[in-house]
Write an enzyme that holds these catalytic residues in place. Structure first.
Site, PDB file in Angstrom:
ATOM      1  N   HIS A 284      28.450  -7.661  28.968  1.00  0.00           N
ATOM      2  CA  HIS A 284      27.378  -8.020  28.031  1.00  0.00           C
ATOM      3  C   HIS A 284      27.531  -9.445  27.513  1.00  0.00           C
ATOM      4  O   HIS A 284      26.839 -10.339  27.974  1.00  0.00           O
ATOM      5  CB  HIS A 284      27.320  -7.016  26.883  1.00  0.00           C
ATOM      6  CG  HIS A 284      26.153  -7.218  25.972  1.00  0.00           C
ATOM      7  ND1 HIS A 284      24.854  -7.081  26.403  1.00  0.00           N
ATOM      8  CD2 HIS A 284      26.083  -7.567  24.655  1.00  0.00           C
ATOM      9  CE1 HIS A 284      24.041  -7.330  25.398  1.00  0.00           C
ATOM     10  NE2 HIS A 284      24.756  -7.629  24.330  1.00  0.00           N
TER      11      HIS A 284
ATOM     12  N   ASP B 175      26.281  -2.466  23.226  1.00  0.00           N
ATOM     13  CA  ASP B 175      25.576  -3.065  24.362  1.00  0.00           C
ATOM     14  C   ASP B 175      26.581  -3.294  25.486  1.00  0.00           C
ATOM     15  O   ASP B 175      27.695  -3.752  25.243  1.00  0.00           O
ATOM     16  CB  ASP B 175      24.958  -4.404  23.956  1.00  0.00           C
ATOM     17  CG  ASP B 175      23.836  -4.224  22.939  1.00  0.00           C
ATOM     18  OD1 ASP B 175      23.359  -3.095  22.783  1.00  0.00           O
ATOM     19  OD2 ASP B 175      23.456  -5.223  22.300  1.00  0.00           O
TER      20      ASP B 175
ATOM     21  N   GLU C 260      23.519   2.901  24.728  1.00  0.00           N
ATOM     22  CA  GLU C 260      22.298   2.113  24.560  1.00  0.00           C
ATOM     23  C   GLU C 260      21.340   2.430  25.707  1.00  0.00           C
ATOM     24  O   GLU C 260      21.745   2.866  26.792  1.00  0.00           O
ATOM     25  CB  GLU C 260      22.631   0.622  24.548  1.00  0.00           C
ATOM     26  CG  GLU C 260      23.155   0.065  25.858  1.00  0.00           C
ATOM     27  CD  GLU C 260      22.466  -1.234  26.268  1.00  0.00           C
ATOM     28  OE1 GLU C 260      21.219  -1.286  26.220  1.00  0.00           O
ATOM     29  OE2 GLU C 260      23.185  -2.176  26.640  1.00  0.00           O
TER      30      GLU C 260
ATOM     31  N   HIS D 167      19.087   2.548  20.756  1.00  0.00           N
ATOM     32  CA  HIS D 167      18.769   1.164  21.121  1.00  0.00           C
ATOM     33  C   HIS D 167      17.779   1.127  22.285  1.00  0.00           C
ATOM     34  O   HIS D 167      18.039   0.521  23.327  1.00  0.00           O
ATOM     35  CB  HIS D 167      20.059   0.428  21.493  1.00  0.00           C
ATOM     36  CG  HIS D 167      19.949  -1.074  21.425  1.00  0.00           C
ATOM     37  ND1 HIS D 167      19.258  -1.814  22.343  1.00  0.00           N
ATOM     38  CD2 HIS D 167      20.458  -1.970  20.551  1.00  0.00           C
ATOM     39  CE1 HIS D 167      19.346  -3.094  22.058  1.00  0.00           C
ATOM     40  NE2 HIS D 167      20.072  -3.224  20.953  1.00  0.00           N
TER      41      HIS D 167
END
Length: 576
Positions: free
Chosen positions: A123, A144, A169, A380
């Site tokens: 990420h 993430d 997520e 998310h």
């Protein structure tokens, strides 16, 4: 059966004045964008935390970069927009002093009940997945993450774990991307075409991650193609962030680490700082400007100047939240954008790039299949797309999945595994019985508070409880079962007769002793008692109405028959 709970406690928002005393720990997963780290000083200024943990594999990246993001957010919101100050620079300093960093795969015993471990998430530099064990329950919160390596970071890495829950997520819940190489070719072609025609290229991006990724790509392409058109970083946050990238080579991809021995890959040959006075300078150029999504700041200021020209190009490298200018442009319908009291005619080219650092739908499914948790919660993401992904996870992987809304509490049932020790005598008896072609071994399970459960032989049990000979049969087991409140209106005698009738269907050729409130069979006694002080098992001081209970007791010699009786009684509970 224990449960895991997910969601805001009591459905409350975390606002000033709310009671936050039940919060024990805060974890900051990574520090790109402005909203994640900017919440921390505000939160801490109203919350006396017992602990604040820096739960990243990358101790130095996030702890080093978070203050930059916090100060930049403060400058934008207070100095430029004139909004109310949510925290001060002193709050930032105090906040970061409370941060306790951890390393990748380092296990931390937070307290007697909670253990955590960080895993590499890809990420952005310093991002982490967090494994947590609370008592017997285990879970992973991904934050993430990216399951595909890129030029400056590796793919997410995690051990195969036994999990009750995976919170993942789902930004790209339904998107499957093309190969990285085809995406890079498409991006370079669009940029080269624009500058060859004398146009300017604006790439709105966050200071961390995509800016460095695309600069590495363009710097390498410029070198190979011998291009002299300038590439600019907007001065300020992006330049500061890039300085830290140069120092944090150890947290990047293996390819970057290897090339570092020859040259620091973040010392870009063709990239230089940009000043505001250069916005309307003639000639082609490429500009990386923050923030991403064109949500405000310098990138939006440049957009206003460059959008009206059909020579120019706006390249959006990733996801844009609904309501931002970037989202409107990605919809492909906007030829005019309203900003405050100004209307911007959008005549420039719009190119959407799939360079987001979030994993796609395939990556999410791969992670869920690899970890095979007992339950999955999606966060998310966008509700319709999360619904589609939930259906895939349940139909293809057979794992229960849900996506609770903000402030909604999700209750996750879990099964607790109990470690049971077998005594040497019990094992010896088992071996002798198996040799005699007897497949069921008999023993007694002893469970004492603060000790492991233990299987023992009958002889060992006598020694434990201090009885001799057949006196072990005098040990009594008890269980109390509640009946629905509507049974209170039924006469006790009628309930006993109904119970006797049901028992005789399952236990034949046995003599039952029946009285007005009791049934007896061998050592088994089933007694009906109401909510009164004469029965401690049936007493329910909080009950608004009189409650009825069945009190069952039996000795160990009738244990098998007692289990049949209990099964009959439980079935009656649901049919009464």
């Amino acid at each position: 059966m224990p449960h895991l709970r997910s969601g805001a406690r009591g459905g409350k928002e975390l606002r000033g004045g709310e009671d936050r005393r039940q919060t024990d720990h805060v974890r900051l997963w990574h520090a790109h964008g402005l909203l994640r780290p900017s919440c921390l000083p505000r939160f801490l200024s109203h919350l006396p935390l017992r602990h604040l943990l820096r739960c990243h594999h990358s101790l130095y990246p996030t702890k080093a970069l978070a203050p930059l993001m916090l100060k930049d957010y403060h400058k934008i919101m207070v100095d430029r927009r004139g909004l109310e100050e949510q925290y001060t620079c002193d709050d930032i300093l105090q906040c970061m002093n409370k941060v306790i960093p951890i390393d990748i795969k380092q296990t931390i015993q937070v307290d007697k009940d909670l253990q955590i471990r960080a895993y590499y998430a890809g990420h952005v530099i310093g991002a982490a997945m967090i494994y947590a064990q609370a008592g017997e329950e285990t879970m992973v919160y991904t934050g993430d993450y990216n399951m595909t390596p890129d030029r400056h970071l590796g793919a997410a890495q995690i051990d195969r774990l036994q999990l009750d829950l995976l919170l993942t997520e789902s930004t790209y819940a339904t998107t499957i991307r093309d190969s990285k190489y085809s995406r890079e070719r498409e991006f370079l072609k669009a940029v080269h075409t624009c500058i060859a025609a004398g146009g300017k290229v604006l790439i709105p991006t966050f200071a961390l991650g995509r800016a460095q990724e695309l600069c590495i790509l363009l710097d390498d392409y410029w070198e190979r193609m011998n291009i002299t058109v300038p590439i600019y970083f907007s001065a300020g946050l992006t330049l500061q962030a890039n300085m830290y990238y140069k120092m944090l080579i150890g947290w990047t991809s293996q390819k970057i680490k290897e090339s570092y021995t020859v040259r620091n890959p973040f010392d870009f040959k063709h990239v230089c700082p940009f000043e505001r006075s250069m916005i309307n300078a003639p000639g082609p150029c490429i500009l990386f400007a923050t923030p991403g999504m064109l949500g405000g700041g310098f990138s939006l200021e440049v957009f206003k100047q460059w959008a009206p020209s059909d020579k120019n190009l706006i390249a959006l490298p990733g996801y844009c939240i609904a309501g931002t200018v970037g989202h409107k442009l990605m919809s492909g319908k906007s030829t005019r954008v309203d900003l405050d009291d100004t209307q911007i005619d959008v005549k420039c080219q719009i190119h959407q790039l799939a360079f987001s650092p979030h994993t796609d739908s395939k990556g999410i499914m791969d992670l869920v299949e690899f970890l095979s948790p007992k339950h999955v919660i999606l966060v998310h993401g966008e509700k319709p797309k999360m619904a589609s992904l939930k259906q895939r996870i349940e139909s293809e992987l057979g794992i229960p999945c849900q996506y609770p809304a903000n402030h909604e509490t999700a209750l996750i049932p879990t099964k607790k595994d109990i470690k049971i020790i077998a005594s040497k005598t019990f094992i010896k008896n088992c071996i002798s019985e198996i040799n005699g072609d007897k497949r069921i071994a008999e023993g007694i399970l002893i469970m004492e508070k603060g000790q492991n459960a233990k299987f023992v032989s009958e002889e060992e049990f006598r020694e434990t409880v201090g009885v001799e000979g057949n006196a072990v049969n005098t040990v009594t087991f008890t269980q109390c079962l509640s009946l629905p409140n509507n049974t209170v209106s039924i006469e006790t005698k009628d309930m006993i007769l109904a119970l006797e009738k049901e028992l005789k269907k399952s236990i034949k050729f046995r003599k039952f002793e029946v009285s007005e409130d009791c049934i007896k069979l061998e050592s088994i006694t089933i007694r009906i008692c109401s909510n009164n002080i004469s029965c401690n098992f049936g007493k329910d001081e909080d009950a608004e109405e009189m409650a009825m209970h069945l009190f069952c007791s039996w000795s160990i010699r009738d244990d098998e028959m007692a289990r049949i009786c209990l099964s009959v009684v439980k079935n009656m509970e649901s049919t009464v």
